[in-house]
Design a protein around this motif. Sequence first.
Motif, mmCIF file in Angstrom:
data_model
loop_
_atom_site.group_PDB
_atom_site.id
_atom_site.type_symbol
_atom_site.label_atom_id
_atom_site.label_comp_id
_atom_site.label_asym_id
_atom_site.label_seq_id
_atom_site.Cartn_x
_atom_site.Cartn_y
_atom_site.Cartn_z
ATOM 1 N N MET A 38 2.137 -1.621 -0.115
ATOM 2 C CA MET A 38 1.997 -0.259 0.402
ATOM 3 C C MET A 38 0.757 -0.150 1.274
ATOM 4 O O MET A 38 -0.290 -0.677 0.929
ATOM 5 N N LYS A 73 -2.106 -1.679 -7.292
ATOM 6 C CA LYS A 73 -0.839 -1.971 -7.961
ATOM 7 C C LYS A 73 0.284 -2.271 -6.967
ATOM 8 O O LYS A 73 1.171 -3.061 -7.242
ATOM 9 N N ASN A 74 0.267 -1.614 -5.817
ATOM 10 C CA ASN A 74 1.329 -1.752 -4.815
ATOM 11 C C ASN A 74 0.761 -2.428 -3.575
ATOM 12 O O ASN A 74 0.467 -1.772 -2.589
ATOM 13 N N GLN A 85 10.547 2.747 3.662
ATOM 14 C CA GLN A 85 10.132 2.458 2.291
ATOM 15 C C GLN A 85 10.465 3.712 1.487
ATOM 16 O O GLN A 85 9.960 4.795 1.792
#
Length: 137
Positions: A101, A97-98, A76
């Motif tokens: 992740m 938000k991610n 990543q």
Amino acid sequence: MSTRLVTVEADDSLRTVRHILERTRFHHMLVIDNRQLVGVITDRELFHFISPYLGTMIETDRDKAALQKRAHQIMQRNPPTLPPDADLSAALAIFSKNTDMTCIVVMGNEEEPIGIITWRDLLRLLDKLYNEKRSKK
């Protein structure tokens, strides 16, 4: 935050990455190029790219060839980072938000990784805070 970090070079083979992850039992590995953080490899990503048939009677040449890929090919890129003095809300915002992740790299003053925060770390903290609050009642 965990300060025990595992790193590989961007050009290390997946054979090397696999060996290190198996030996350390970590779930995240930082990818470094010229002492700079360039990416992260998770154990799940690694298992996605290599065959479960490696080391068995039915492994193929293609299965073995996958181990020749390089770390930079599956990592990543540009993982989220935070400074060491960031607060909990900053980490929560990044994870919110991610959603794909699973870790945030904590960067030191010299722009080198000094730690890693995973969503598991946040769950452990939440559990600890919840239990402390319950025990005070």
